[in-house]
Design an enzyme around this catalytic site. Structure first.
Site, PDB file in Angstrom:
ATOM      1  N   GLU A 107      38.280  -9.569   0.409  1.00 14.14           N
ATOM      2  CA  GLU A 107      37.561 -10.185   1.523  1.00 14.14           C
ATOM      3  C   GLU A 107      38.278 -11.367   2.157  1.00 14.14           C
ATOM      4  OE1 GLU A 107      33.014  -8.829   0.483  1.00 14.14           O
ATOM      5  OE2 GLU A 107      33.476 -10.974   0.459  1.00 14.14           O
ATOM      6  N   GLU A 156      32.380  -2.524  -2.482  1.00 14.97           N
ATOM      7  CA  GLU A 156      31.156  -3.272  -2.794  1.00 14.97           C
ATOM      8  C   GLU A 156      30.054  -2.806  -1.861  1.00 14.97           C
ATOM      9  OE1 GLU A 156      31.208  -7.578  -2.857  1.00 14.97           O
ATOM     10  OE2 GLU A 156      33.172  -7.612  -3.828  1.00 14.97           O
TER      11      GLU A 156
END
Length: 468
Positions: free
Chosen positions: A160, A375
């Site tokens: 991320e 995720e």
């Protein structure tokens, strides 16, 4: 109609070193910026988290028992190099060898991330990735890990990149807690993407046998009124900040004219300029076709409305529904349609956004090779009853997202696996211990694990590949 997933699909569970391991100063681990930042700003710390540092054999045994055949793990950089570079901490190296061996013993494939929000404090306080010296330290760390851990078959450079820049320099909920500095956001994105590209090129040049990629959080952005050009523009600009800038760097090796036009507009409105160098683009271009996979983290979508005013962002960290606010000068503001459900933390539940994001990657970046959903999950205040949690809401959330994932595969996207966030309950960076995501409930006082209803559901899913 009941939907299915492929026979060779990875049904994984995700973790992260700082959110799961605990043992923040054990066996020579160096400090990270989060240690002091949490003490100074929040009502919790990462000690003991889920005590994965000691409990990993239990968690991996549960993973095997419940059909989880892949696990996302991150290496804590400061366990290997306590100050980010220099002398190696052998106890840290030994821990990860033992952890990966246990994964293989339990037939749970480790997907290993080099950096998951936890730059060593010595480098973080020296500018983190805004300081180009730290790019070199990251490459040295990556090179060490690639050579030291041949038992790892799947590497991820970063987790991320978008939310790191966003959390550190826009929302200000990550250390160093700077707010509304869009130039720093883009510079952080860029420098981390250069770091990613150089690490990927190094891995391939050395001829290692495994695969390597990157994990991007890709929240889909929609115009609040698709008939209003100003709302469409707001969604496009918000998409550039969070998605398009880093996707272009990953797969084009440069920023498209449309991306740079948007970046320049945002910086003209908010101030600042970027340091983009020729050698950066040489590095990006050299790696653009070398990514073996893309990890997509997807939780929510946003709707954007045109907005004329100053930037103001209020982060909902305590699950007080409706308390969040997000508006950026020269970009727009988030306004959710009434028909879209949201969590107590104002995260919008919209599975179609995952489908749209997968197909966007497939269509806009045809050199993507394959995708893992690295995720996805639902966080809420679990009610622990009769040694379990009856988390039907979580099951429903995951089911809806797997159904659109199945649709994307049917429509030609090469998606090879799904990792639920999270394997067991872990601590949440900006929400603490109240917000739980795991398949396994963790009593943070005793560190006992208890399968939730979702764990039993996930086991059946993994056994049958049938989404029901």
């Amino acid at each position: 109609m009941t939907k299915t997933l492929p026979k060779d699909f990875i049904f994984g569970g995700a973790t992260a070193a700082y959110q799961a391991e605990g043992a923040t100063h054990t066996d020579g681990k160096g400090p990270v910026a989060w240690d002091k930042y949490l003490e100074d700003n929040y009502w919790y710390t990462a000690e003991p988290a889920s005590d994965f540092y000691h409990k990993y054999p239990v968690d991996l045994e549960l993973a095997e028992e419940y059909g989880v055949n892949g696990i996302r793990i991150s290496i804590a950089w400061s366990r290997i190099f306590p100050t980010g570079y220099g002398e190696v901490n052998e106890k840290g190296v030994e821990f990860y060898h033992k952890l990966f061996a246990e994964c293989h013993k339990r037939h749970v494939e480790p997907f290993v991330t080099l950096h998951h929000f936890d730059t060593p404090e010595a480098l973080h306080s020296n500018g983190d990735f805004l300081n180009r010296e730290n790019i070199e330290h990251f490459i040295d760390y990556a090179a060490f890990c690639f050579e030291e851990f041949p038992e790892v078959n799947y590497w991820t450079t970063f987790n991320e990149i978008g939310p790191i820049g966003d959390g550190q320099y826009l929302v200000g909920k990550f250390p160093p807690g700077i707010k509304y500095d869009l130039a720093k956001v883009f510079q952080s994105h860029h420098n981390m993407m250069v770091s990613h590209a150089r690490a990927v090129k190094l891995y391939k040049d050395k001829g290692y046998k495994g695969e390597i990629g990157v994990v991007h959080a890709l929240p889909t952005k929609y115009p609040y009124d698709p008939e209003n050009p100003a709302d469409v523009r707001a969604a496009e600009l918000e998409d550039i900040i969070h998605n398009k800038f880093i996707l272009d760097a990953t797969y084009l090796g440069h920023y498209s004219d449309k991306t740079m036009e948007g970046v320049n507009h945002i910086l003209a409105e908010n101030g600042g300029e970027l340091d983009l160098r020729d050698e950066d683009f040489q590095a990006l271009d050299a790696a653009k076709d070398l990514n073996d996979f893309l990890g997509i983290n997807y939780y929510m979508s946003d709707w954007m409305q045109a907005f004329d005013g100053e930037t103001e962002i209020i982060h909902n960290g305590k699950g007080e529904k409706g308390s969040s606010k997000y508006q950026i000068k020269g970009v727009g503001r988030r306004v959710a349609p009434d028909y879209v459900p949201r969590t107590d933390w104002d995260w919008i539940i919209y599975p179609e956004g995952l489908y749209d994001q997968i197909m966007r990657v497939k269509n806009d970046y045809p050199n993507y090779k394959k995708i893992y959903i690295t995720e996805n999950g639902l966080g809420y205040k679990d009610e622990f009853v009769d040694n379990t949690v009856y988390d039907d809401g979580r099951i429903d959330y995951v089911k809806q997202h797997l159904e659109v994932l199945s649709d994307a595969i049917a429509d030609g996207a090469n998606v090879k696996g799904y990792f639920i966030w999270s394997l067991m309950d872990v601590f949440s960076w900006s929400n603490g211990y109240e917000k739980r995501y795991g398949l396994f409930y963790v009593d943070f006082d005793t560190q006992e694990r208890y399968p939730k209803k979702s764990a039993h559901w996930y086991k059946k899913l993994a056994e049958t590949q049938v989404i029901e």
